[in-house]
Enzyme design. Structure first.
Site, PDB file in Angstrom:
ATOM      1  N   SER A 245      38.893  -9.171 -37.074  1.00 19.29           N
ATOM      2  CA  SER A 245      37.733  -8.746 -36.129  1.00 19.29           C
ATOM      3  C   SER A 245      38.416  -7.740 -35.347  1.00 19.29           C
ATOM      4  CB  SER A 245      37.002  -9.681 -35.472  1.00 19.29           C
ATOM      5  OG  SER A 245      38.122 -10.453 -34.726  1.00 19.29           O
ATOM      6  N   MET A 246      37.742  -6.384 -35.152  1.00 18.46           N
ATOM      7  CA  MET A 246      38.075  -5.216 -34.442  1.00 18.46           C
ATOM      8  C   MET A 246      37.231  -5.001 -33.557  1.00 18.46           C
ATOM      9  SD  MET A 246      40.280  -3.541 -37.678  1.00 18.46           S
ATOM     10  CE  MET A 246      38.818  -2.665 -38.280  1.00 18.46           C
ATOM     11  N   GLY A 247      36.265  -5.876 -32.673  1.00 15.52           N
ATOM     12  CA  GLY A 247      35.479  -5.217 -31.914  1.00 15.52           C
ATOM     13  C   GLY A 247      34.424  -4.368 -32.330  1.00 15.52           C
TER      14      GLY A 247
ATOM     15  N   GLY B 135      34.701  -2.702 -35.947  1.00 14.86           N
ATOM     16  CA  GLY B 135      34.231  -3.343 -37.297  1.00 14.86           C
ATOM     17  C   GLY B 135      35.005  -4.325 -37.515  1.00 14.86           C
TER      18      GLY B 135
ATOM     19  N   GLY C  82      33.985 -14.181 -32.364  1.00 14.58           N
ATOM     20  CA  GLY C  82      35.064 -14.477 -33.373  1.00 14.58           C
ATOM     21  C   GLY C  82      34.725 -15.734 -34.023  1.00 14.58           C
ATOM     22  N   ASP C  83      34.347 -16.703 -33.314  1.00 15.41           N
ATOM     23  CA  ASP C  83      33.999 -18.239 -33.780  1.00 15.41           C
ATOM     24  C   ASP C  83      33.039 -18.168 -34.484  1.00 15.41           C
ATOM     25  OD1 ASP C  83      36.259 -18.545 -32.127  1.00 15.41           O
ATOM     26  OD2 ASP C  83      34.594 -19.134 -30.348  1.00 15.41           O
TER      27      ASP C  83
HETATM   28  O1  LIG Z   1      42.346 -20.627 -24.921  1.00 14.22           O
HETATM   29  P1  LIG Z   1      41.883 -20.626 -26.287  1.00 14.22           P
HETATM   30  O2  LIG Z   1      41.787 -22.061 -26.990  1.00 14.22           O
HETATM   31  O3  LIG Z   1      42.566 -19.646 -27.147  1.00 14.22           O
HETATM   32  O4  LIG Z   1      40.224 -20.131 -26.302  1.00 14.22           O
HETATM   33  C1  LIG Z   1      39.530 -20.662 -25.822  1.00 14.22           C
HETATM   34  C2  LIG Z   1      38.226 -20.024 -25.465  1.00 14.22           C
HETATM   35  O5  LIG Z   1      38.472 -18.622 -24.739  1.00 14.22           O
HETATM   36  O6  LIG Z   1      37.677 -19.498 -26.804  1.00 14.22           O
HETATM   37  C3  LIG Z   1      36.311 -19.463 -26.971  1.00 14.22           C
HETATM   38  C4  LIG Z   1      35.743 -18.138 -27.098  1.00 14.22           C
HETATM   39  O7  LIG Z   1      36.361 -17.914 -28.585  1.00 14.22           O
HETATM   40  C5  LIG Z   1      35.861 -19.876 -25.535  1.00 14.22           C
HETATM   41  O8  LIG Z   1      34.648 -20.648 -25.731  1.00 14.22           O
HETATM   42  C6  LIG Z   1      37.059 -20.544 -24.791  1.00 14.22           C
HETATM   43  O9  LIG Z   1      36.754 -20.536 -23.540  1.00 14.22           O
END
Ligand SMILES: O=P(O)(O)OC[C@@]1(O)O[C@H](CO)[C@@H](O)[C@@H]1O
Length: 304
Positions: free
Chosen positions: A214-216, A219, A245-246
């Site tokens: 993912s590149m914001g 794209g 991203g998730d």
């Molecule tokens: O510190 P990590 O585990 O890398 O990322 C945690 C986090 O930033 O990732 C999610 C967004 O992707 C948030 O819900 C959460 O706070």
């Protein structure tokens, strides 16, 4: 079954204000609490895409209880291991210009809980999908995702910080670094798409099936063996990047389960990521569907 694993969840506290002023009193315009952590966000998006899944991980204290209640209220199955301490709080400050994150400190996880998790993961079957997401609590070995991948028959997806990527890949069906994570993994600055294809190909050579970068607003790129696809970002009003991203990972899993081709997989992944970036929370299915037709995919033949 689909399982998400969040070793290091967080209660996310999102603050919206006009302009963050250092050394001064900042008044919020809007605030939101939500259950956070990368795997948890994947679980929420999957649920919104009508894909049943179970969220796993470690939680503790009042923040851990908040996370479990939040997921229960959304009807998301979960089977967290309760540990000592207090699950961290991550503060996200969004002003008109910047996103500033302050991540809390996660509790140490006792060995007995890690063993319990390993025993559960080793019982999964090759019909299962396991998503290993996010950072690793400080006292846990830094290649725990590799160890878990070796223990399980499930198909494994990995989405973790750049410094943890190389040591934790293990024949994954997908890894999803963002561009910053890719830079950290290779200790370099990436300025062109061709470099993205090149660094993503490193993981393909190591046995990863799909690398989604993912590149914001520039794209997203999907690299497979001998295949390089690039997507634009659909139009929309940007709110924040949290969970975007998730959501892409969830979009990929949806496509995988629906047997979509590579082009439609990339479209769906980008639509999920963008819909969440255009929303205060993880996006719903309708907002995802509205973006699909605005995404164009080109196939590239880079000379690497
Ligand atoms: O510190 P990590 O585990 O890398 O990322 C945690 C986090 O930033 O990732 C999610 C967004 O992707 C948030 O819900 C959460 O706070």
């Amino acid at each position: 079954m689909i399982y998400t694993l969040t070793l290091n969840p967080a209660l996310d506290y999102d603050i919206y204000l006009d302009k963050l002023a250092e050394n001064d009193l900042n008044l919020s315009k809007n605030v939101k609490f939500r259950a956070g952590g990368k795997g948890i966000n994947v679980s929420i998006m999957l649920k919104n895409l009508k894909k049943e899944n179970i969220a796993l991980g470690f939680v503790s204290g009042f923040t851990g209880d908040y996370i479990i209640n939040y997921l229960n209220n959304l009807g998301i199955k979960n089977d967290f291991i309760k540990t000592n301490g207090i699950t961290r709080i991550n503060v996200k400050i969004n002003d008109t210009y910047n996103e500033t994150e302050i991540s809390g400190i996660s509790p140490n996880i006792d060995e007995k809980y890690i063993e319990k998790l390993k025993s559960f993961i080793s019982g999964l079957s090759d019909n299962d999908i396991l998503i290993l997401s996010g950072s690793i609590p400080d006292n846990i070995e830094k290649n725990i995702y590799y160890t878990l991948s070796k223990l399980t028959k499930a198909k494994v997806i990995l989405d973790t910080r750049g410094n943890l990527l190389k040591d934790n890949i293990c024949n994954n069906i997908l890894i999803k670094p963002n561009i910053k994570e890719l830079e950290i993994a290779f200790n370099t600055k990436i300025i062109s798409d061709i470099e993205v294809y090149k660094y993503a190909s490193y993981f393909i050579e190591k046995g990863v099936e799909n690398v989604l970068v993912s590149m914001g607003n520039k794209g997203a790129i999907l690299v497979k063996k001998g295949k390089y696809l690039k997507a634009n970002i659909p139009c929309g009003k940007y709110i924040n990047s949290i969970g975007s991203g998730d959501s892409m990972v969830a979009g990929f899993i949806y496509s995988y389960l629906e047997n979509l081709n590579d082009v439609d997989t990339l479209k769906m992944s980008v639509a999920c990521g963008s819909a969440s970036a255009y929303s205060y929370e993880i996006a719903d299915f309708n907002s995802v569907k509205k973006l699909i037709d605005d995404i164009n995919i080109i196939e590239v033949k880079p000379n690497l």
